[in-house]
Motif scaffolding. Structure first.
Motif, mmCIF file in Angstrom:
data_model
loop_
_atom_site.group_PDB
_atom_site.id
_atom_site.type_symbol
_atom_site.label_atom_id
_atom_site.label_comp_id
_atom_site.label_asym_id
_atom_site.label_seq_id
_atom_site.Cartn_x
_atom_site.Cartn_y
_atom_site.Cartn_z
ATOM 1 N N PHE A 24 0.866 -1.180 0.000
ATOM 2 C CA PHE A 24 0.000 0.000 0.000
ATOM 3 C C PHE A 24 0.899 1.224 0.000
ATOM 4 O O PHE A 24 1.874 1.280 0.756
ATOM 5 C CB PHE A 24 -0.934 -0.021 1.211
ATOM 6 C CG PHE A 24 -1.859 -1.209 1.216
ATOM 7 C CD1 PHE A 24 -3.008 -1.205 0.434
ATOM 8 C CD2 PHE A 24 -1.565 -2.332 1.975
ATOM 9 C CE1 PHE A 24 -3.851 -2.308 0.414
ATOM 10 C CE2 PHE A 24 -2.408 -3.439 1.970
ATOM 11 C CZ PHE A 24 -3.554 -3.426 1.184
ATOM 12 N N PHE A 25 0.595 2.189 -0.834
ATOM 13 C CA PHE A 25 1.526 3.290 -1.045
ATOM 14 C C PHE A 25 0.777 4.595 -1.299
ATOM 15 O O PHE A 25 -0.353 4.602 -1.808
ATOM 16 C CB PHE A 25 2.448 2.986 -2.228
ATOM 17 C CG PHE A 25 1.722 2.687 -3.516
ATOM 18 C CD1 PHE A 25 1.429 3.704 -4.426
ATOM 19 C CD2 PHE A 25 1.310 1.394 -3.826
ATOM 20 C CE1 PHE A 25 0.747 3.435 -5.607
ATOM 21 C CE2 PHE A 25 0.631 1.110 -5.000
ATOM 22 C CZ PHE A 25 0.351 2.135 -5.890
ATOM 23 N N LEU A 26 1.421 5.705 -0.946
ATOM 24 C CA LEU A 26 0.890 7.018 -1.278
ATOM 25 C C LEU A 26 1.371 7.399 -2.673
ATOM 26 O O LEU A 26 2.526 7.160 -3.032
ATOM 27 C CB LEU A 26 1.371 8.071 -0.276
ATOM 28 C CG LEU A 26 1.054 7.842 1.200
ATOM 29 C CD1 LEU A 26 1.385 9.105 2.002
ATOM 30 C CD2 LEU A 26 -0.378 7.409 1.418
ATOM 31 N N TYR A 27 0.457 7.995 -3.437
ATOM 32 C CA TYR A 27 0.857 8.468 -4.755
ATOM 33 C C TYR A 27 0.022 9.684 -5.145
ATOM 34 O O TYR A 27 -1.075 9.911 -4.630
ATOM 35 C CB TYR A 27 0.732 7.362 -5.807
ATOM 36 C CG TYR A 27 -0.679 7.102 -6.292
ATOM 37 C CD1 TYR A 27 -1.119 7.618 -7.514
ATOM 38 C CD2 TYR A 27 -1.578 6.357 -5.530
ATOM 39 C CE1 TYR A 27 -2.413 7.383 -7.956
ATOM 40 C CE2 TYR A 27 -2.859 6.122 -5.966
ATOM 41 C CZ TYR A 27 -3.281 6.641 -7.178
ATOM 42 O OH TYR A 27 -4.562 6.415 -7.612
ATOM 43 N N ALA A 28 0.580 10.482 -6.051
ATOM 44 C CA ALA A 28 -0.110 11.670 -6.569
ATOM 45 C C ALA A 28 0.425 11.960 -7.955
ATOM 46 O O ALA A 28 1.596 11.682 -8.266
ATOM 47 C CB ALA A 28 0.096 12.869 -5.654
ATOM 48 N N SER A 29 -0.397 12.542 -8.784
ATOM 49 C CA SER A 29 -0.062 12.760 -10.191
ATOM 50 C C SER A 29 1.114 13.720 -10.364
ATOM 51 O O SER A 29 1.209 14.762 -9.709
ATOM 52 C CB SER A 29 -1.281 13.330 -10.929
ATOM 53 O OG SER A 29 -0.935 13.682 -12.252
ATOM 54 N N ARG A 30 1.990 13.376 -11.308
ATOM 55 C CA ARG A 30 3.098 14.252 -11.658
ATOM 56 C C ARG A 30 2.624 15.502 -12.407
ATOM 57 O O ARG A 30 3.404 16.443 -12.586
ATOM 58 C CB ARG A 30 4.127 13.507 -12.509
ATOM 59 C CG ARG A 30 4.863 12.408 -11.744
ATOM 60 C CD ARG A 30 5.864 11.680 -12.634
ATOM 61 N NE ARG A 30 6.498 10.574 -11.948
ATOM 62 C CZ ARG A 30 7.645 10.659 -11.274
ATOM 63 N NH1 ARG A 30 8.282 11.825 -11.226
ATOM 64 N NH2 ARG A 30 8.146 9.593 -10.672
#
Length: 346
Positions: A24-30
């Motif tokens: 499980f990971f945090l991510y956000a658009s480049r």
């Protein structure tokens, strides 16, 4: 390494269902362009693997709630574990904004029968409050730090414990980071308790993404903090992930004794014991590149073991598992890299 071409990937944690490992990971658009902006656009992604090296992305786990809610700005770092009745629990940080525009962090949870479909519980179960923990009213810090829940069963079978990134209301501003603590009889209701460490003049402003494990028979606490969020005495070390020796998984933890396991090119170290051979591995996300910019992406597993009294990354190619040369607090593959001036790691 796990990364996404269109998104920044940073903080992460694992679950093991016996057949597959779950990341499980945090991510956000480049498309945000500024990597610092990722914190307020973070969702919790999900990937699976059988070998901890090759990962397949699957449906996301959680996204922020509609306002008003304690997690209506972003969903941040947490931990996942299984209740004896078979229910999976994901504890996570909910981020929202106070009227003064500062960030407030609280702890909530979601449940799942299969690690795939998650249902959020209503509202937070824990938040910072006095007399043990600093709140926004102190105006000493950029946010109300109360995040990164790490949940584990009591070693004597008495319920469950949670470690939390928190701050004490007194002490040096950059040394007030403490290990927050809470206890639960059932994973659903929680009792806030005093911290398991104390603020220090040789400490840290925040002890991010804590984890406690018994590695090869020795309890150890790990956390992350960068030099610009710590007391000046820590600046020259350039640590990223730190370790603290412990006599017990419930502390108390002597933060003055913290030593670096990685330099600041790696951040948010996580320990995981491999199912096939029982060896302990350290993962981290790639933090700073050679140009000083943010990188992102979860590393491949790095074997760890004890070098005397210190937890250390081992030379994976060595048959006897000796500590890696050049990976001390002063020399590492990250030499020459600069720190990223990030206010916090969600």
């Amino acid at each position: 390494m796990f990364d996404l071409p269109g998104s920044w990937v940073w903080d992460f944690w694992f679950a093991d269902d016996g057949d597959r490992y779950h990341l499980f990971f945090l991510y956000a658009s480049r498309a945000l362009q500024d990597p610092d902006a990722r914190h307020y656009r973070a969702s919790i992604g999900h990937a699976v693997s059988t070998d901890l090296v090759e990962w397949t992305q699957v449906a996301d786990a959680l996204v922020r709630s509609d306002a008003p809610a304690f997690d209506d700005l972003a969903t941040w770092t947490g931990s996942t574990l299984r209740h004896p009745d078979g229910t999976w629990f994901m504890f996570y940080t909910g981020s929202s904004l106070a009227p003064n525009g500062k960030n407030v962090q609280r702890i909530g949870y979601a449940t799942s029968p299969d690690l795939t479909v998650w249902t959020k519980a209503r509202g937070p179960v824990l938040e910072a409050r006095g007399p043990w923990y600093e709140t926004l009213e102190s105006e000493a810090w950029q946010d109300e730090a109360f995040r990164d829940p790490w949940v584990f069963p009591d070693p004597d079978g008495d319920g469950w414990h949670m470690l939390v990134t928190a701050r004490a209301p007194e002490g040096p501003i950059d040394g007030r980071g403490v290990i927050g603590h809470a206890w639960s009889p059932d994973l659903r209701t929680w009792e806030l308790r005093p911290p398991l460490s104390a603020p220090s003049h040789h400490g840290f402003g925040q002890l991010e993404v804590t984890q406690v494990e018994v590695v090869d028979g020795r309890p150890v606490l790990i956390f992350s903090c960068l030099a610009d969020q710590a007391m000046p005495s820590r600046a020259a070390t350039r640590g990223g992930t730190w370790a603290v020796p412990a006599g017990n998984v419930l502390g108390p933890f002597d933060i003055d004794a913290a030593y670096p396991v990685t330099d600041d090119s790696f951040y948010v170290g996580r320990l995981l014991r491999r199912r096939d051979d029982g060896r302990w591995m350290l993962f981290a996300f790639h933090h700073t590149g050679t140009d000083g910019g943010f990188v992102g992406g979860v590393s491949d597993p790095m074997p760890v073991g004890w070098d005397g009294d210190r937890l250390a990354i081992l030379d994976a190619a060595a048959s006897d598992g000796v500590p890696m040369s050049g990976r001390s607090q002063d020399e590492s593959p990250g030499d020459g890299m600069r720190e990223l001036p990030t206010p916090f790691s969600a």
